[in-house]
Design a protein around this motif. Structure first.
Motif, mmCIF file in Angstrom:
data_model
loop_
_atom_site.group_PDB
_atom_site.id
_atom_site.type_symbol
_atom_site.label_atom_id
_atom_site.label_comp_id
_atom_site.label_asym_id
_atom_site.label_seq_id
_atom_site.Cartn_x
_atom_site.Cartn_y
_atom_site.Cartn_z
ATOM 1 N N THR A 1 0.846 -1.120 -0.074
ATOM 2 C CA THR A 1 0.164 0.049 -0.046
ATOM 3 C C THR A 1 0.911 1.260 0.058
ATOM 4 O OG1 THR A 1 -0.021 -0.108 2.408
ATOM 5 C CG2 THR A 1 -1.835 -1.122 1.192
ATOM 6 N N THR A 2 2.043 1.036 -0.447
ATOM 7 C CA THR A 2 2.905 2.264 -0.385
ATOM 8 C C THR A 2 3.571 2.328 -1.718
ATOM 9 O OG1 THR A 2 3.543 1.938 1.835
ATOM 10 C CG2 THR A 2 5.169 3.116 0.571
ATOM 11 N N VAL A 3 3.939 3.641 -2.309
ATOM 12 C CA VAL A 3 4.326 3.658 -3.520
ATOM 13 C C VAL A 3 5.413 4.943 -3.528
ATOM 14 C CG1 VAL A 3 2.598 2.909 -5.254
ATOM 15 C CG2 VAL A 3 2.296 5.281 -4.372
ATOM 16 N N MET B 1 13.496 -3.535 -3.372
ATOM 17 C CA MET B 1 13.057 -3.691 -2.150
ATOM 18 C C MET B 1 11.672 -3.995 -1.960
ATOM 19 S SD MET B 1 14.831 -0.330 -0.167
ATOM 20 C CE MET B 1 13.689 -0.264 1.426
ATOM 21 N N GLY B 2 10.905 -3.844 -3.226
ATOM 22 C CA GLY B 2 9.403 -4.055 -3.274
ATOM 23 C C GLY B 2 8.540 -3.110 -3.261
ATOM 24 N N TYR B 3 9.213 -1.797 -3.226
ATOM 25 C CA TYR B 3 8.254 -0.683 -3.437
ATOM 26 C C TYR B 3 8.016 -0.355 -4.773
ATOM 27 C CZ TYR B 3 8.639 -0.811 1.876
ATOM 28 O OH TYR B 3 8.668 -1.234 2.995
ATOM 29 N N GLN B 4 6.803 -0.051 -5.400
ATOM 30 C CA GLN B 4 6.669 0.454 -6.593
ATOM 31 C C GLN B 4 7.150 1.976 -6.627
ATOM 32 O OE1 GLN B 4 3.112 0.100 -8.576
ATOM 33 N NE2 GLN B 4 3.732 0.998 -10.351
ATOM 34 N N ASP C 1 -0.759 12.372 -11.777
ATOM 35 C CA ASP C 1 -2.060 11.806 -12.446
ATOM 36 C C ASP C 1 -1.899 10.292 -12.618
ATOM 37 O OD1 ASP C 1 -3.664 14.167 -14.785
ATOM 38 O OD2 ASP C 1 -4.275 13.411 -12.942
ATOM 39 N N LYS C 2 -0.656 9.904 -12.852
ATOM 40 C CA LYS C 2 -0.272 8.401 -13.031
ATOM 41 C C LYS C 2 -0.746 7.563 -11.739
ATOM 42 C CE LYS C 2 3.163 7.738 -16.055
ATOM 43 N NZ LYS C 2 4.787 7.869 -16.427
ATOM 44 N N ILE C 3 -0.251 8.337 -10.729
ATOM 45 C CA ILE C 3 -0.411 7.568 -9.341
ATOM 46 C C ILE C 3 -1.753 7.462 -9.099
ATOM 47 C CG2 ILE C 3 0.107 7.703 -6.836
ATOM 48 C CD1 ILE C 3 2.871 8.825 -7.674
ATOM 49 N N LEU C 4 -2.661 8.797 -9.366
ATOM 50 C CA LEU C 4 -4.102 8.569 -9.029
ATOM 51 C C LEU C 4 -4.704 7.459 -9.806
ATOM 52 C CD1 LEU C 4 -6.083 10.209 -7.644
ATOM 53 C CD2 LEU C 4 -6.333 11.646 -9.762
ATOM 54 N N LYS C 5 -4.476 7.472 -11.079
ATOM 55 C CA LYS C 5 -5.105 6.513 -11.980
ATOM 56 C C LYS C 5 -4.823 5.072 -11.566
ATOM 57 C CE LYS C 5 -5.779 8.814 -16.168
ATOM 58 N NZ LYS C 5 -4.816 10.245 -16.060
ATOM 59 N N GLU C 6 -3.456 4.709 -11.059
ATOM 60 C CA GLU C 6 -2.900 3.279 -10.969
ATOM 61 C C GLU C 6 -3.012 2.864 -9.358
ATOM 62 O OE1 GLU C 6 0.456 3.919 -14.431
ATOM 63 O OE2 GLU C 6 1.107 3.241 -12.112
ATOM 64 N N HIS C 7 -3.130 4.047 -8.321
ATOM 65 C CA HIS C 7 -3.153 3.745 -6.885
ATOM 66 C C HIS C 7 -4.144 4.418 -6.115
ATOM 67 C CE1 HIS C 7 0.675 1.677 -7.525
ATOM 68 N NE2 HIS C 7 0.737 2.702 -8.315
ATOM 69 N N GLY C 8 -4.801 5.415 -6.907
ATOM 70 C CA GLY C 8 -5.962 6.153 -6.045
ATOM 71 C C GLY C 8 -5.366 7.316 -5.064
ATOM 72 N N LYS C 9 -6.353 7.945 -4.490
ATOM 73 C CA LYS C 9 -5.738 8.898 -3.584
ATOM 74 C C LYS C 9 -5.022 8.367 -2.598
ATOM 75 C CE LYS C 9 -8.626 12.460 -5.053
ATOM 76 N NZ LYS C 9 -8.123 13.866 -5.389
#
Ligand code: DWN
Length: 411
Positions: free
Chosen positions: A106-108, A123-126, A138-146
């Motif tokens: 749940t962390t990017v 380490m496994g963090y996108q 915008d990219k993060i919003l689309k792929e991971h939401g708020k």
């Protein structure tokens, strides 16, 4: 209109350590600082291209010192306790010293230096190896939401278009989320005359007054400020939320106290910066004269910590190998290289911290408590440190400079 108040001369890329064969084409720019008389934001008059500073050759590790590892550890713990966020985003994650405390699923993260983005991805963090801007948000919003917690340490003051950087945060911050960012405090730098906080990566140096003015152009507002003395020579940790977020409280007293302190120092008037410029020019003279007089007595002088800050000092004060034999630094990527601009050799601690060293310039003065404690034996046999913060001085005892007035470190 932005009005210039200090010219720190020709400066190199603060973290670009060089090999002999790279010296000829070394890039330089004019480092001048100005005050925007509308927003009261202090910024560079002429900036360096972001990709020239932050790229696959970047060498600074946020986890490079015990002090900073502990700092990011306790910060992560505190923010987790305060906000128990579901989704977390870090902007400028460097080598993952902060995000490693959060759940990988749940962390990017966003990190434009691809050599560091590779570390956190492994380490496994996108991690998006991109610069922070509206498209990236915008990219993060689309792929991971708020996102419920957005964190940025020593990153926002590196971004040229700071207004767009905040609008990009607004774009991806959840209604009850909080944005927490830490950057060197202009007020602390002013009070300590630590003008070495001015270097290419620090496009801006923030006051809370200026941040307030810039955020007025967004739906974000400051809801709290921590003034952290011991981190990077004086850091502000700023808490920001959406204006209509009623879940996170706003500490008006705390914010107004900082604003009042900045006003008391006239940091909203050009006169304070003209006064600061004089202090900077005097400091340059005193430091050069002191080092030159020590060198005349044929004392072996080195520098402790190949910091970005010391790049500004050495190039502005014209301090080179005629005065400083070499710089000791624990960062492997800096060792065996030449320092930016003045080309002072950087060597490992093991190789350079030898018995015949008599004096050491405190390039990493922000860790003076740790360093002077660690080097008690050196001080005990008559060795000394040289500092320019808060004034040019000789340090002969364990000392904590950020505590102010060179108070001795308690046993
Ligand atoms: O904003 C930034 C701040 C956060 O950090 C970055 N843009 C760049 C960097 O600035 P800096 O280089 O001035 O940061 P530090 O953390 O003051 O650098 C410390 C340097 O000193 C490192 O290269 C490690 C070195 N060091 C050492 O050799 N021996 C540090 C300590 C404590 C030591 O004992």
């Amino acid at each position: 209109m932005k009005k210039e108040f200090i010219d720190l001369g020709k400066q190199p890329i603060a973290n670009r350590f060089l090999n002999e064969d790279e010296l000829e084409n070394e890039f330089f720019y004019n480092l001048k600082m100005g005050l925007d008389e509308e927003t009261l934001l202090v910024s560079q008059m002429e900036t360096v291209e972001a990709s020239d500073m932050f790229n696959e050759n970047y060498v600074y590790h946020s986890s490079g010192t015990e002090t900073m590892r502990n700092h990011f550890n306790s910060t992560a713990e505190r923010l987790n306790l305060l906000f128990s966020p579901d989704r977390v985003l870090e902007i400028g994650s460097n080598d993952g010293v902060f995000i490693k405390h959060f759940n990988k699923d749940t962390t990017v993260a966003v990190e434009p230096c691809s050599n560091f983005a590779k570390i956190t991805n492994e380490m496994g963090y996108q991690t998006y190896d991109e610069f922070w801007n509206y498209d990236t948000s915008d990219k993060i919003l689309k792929e991971h939401g708020k996102q419920d917690l957005i964190y940025a340490a020593n990153c926002m003051c590196h971004i040229h278009d700071i207004e767009q950087a905040f609008l990009s945060v607004e774009n991806v911050l959840s209604d009850n989320g909080v944005f927490v960012f830490e950057d060197p405090s202009l007020m602390a730098a002013y009070l300590r005359n630590s003008y070495d906080q001015f270097y290419d990566e620090h496009v801006h140096l923030f006051t809370i007054t200026a941040l307030n003015n810039i955020l007025k152009k967004t739906n974000l507002e400051i809801c709290g400020v921590d003034q952290i003395n011991h981190i990077h020579g004086g850091t502000n940790r700023v808490f920001v939320k959406l204006k209509n977020n009623k879940k996170v409280s706003k500490d008006e007293n705390n914010i107004n106290t900082v604003l009042a302190d900045e006003e008391l120092l006239d940091l909203n008037k050009m006169i304070a910066y003209e006064f600061w410029a004089e202090n900077i020019q005097n400091s340059k003279m005193f430091l050069y004269d002191l080092l030159a007089s020590l060198k005349k007595r044929d004392l072996k002088l080195v520098s402790y910590g190949a910091t970005s800050k010391s790049t500004t000092i050495f190039n502005y004060c014209n301090i080179g190998t005629d005065i400083i034999d070499y710089i000791v630094d624990t960062t492997p990527a800096k060792q065996g290289k030449l320092s930016p601009g003045m080309h002072i050799p950087v060597v490992s601690y093991e190789e350079g911290w030898t018995e015949d060293v008599r004096g050491a310039f405190l390039g990493a003065w922000n860790y003076s408590d740790f360093i002077t404690e660690k080097e008690k034996a050196f001080l005990g046999r008559g060795g000394f440190f040289i500092t320019h913060v808060p004034e040019v001085d000789i340090v002969t005892k364990p000392t904590c400079i950020p505590c102010g007035a060179n108070k001795e470190v308690e046993e």
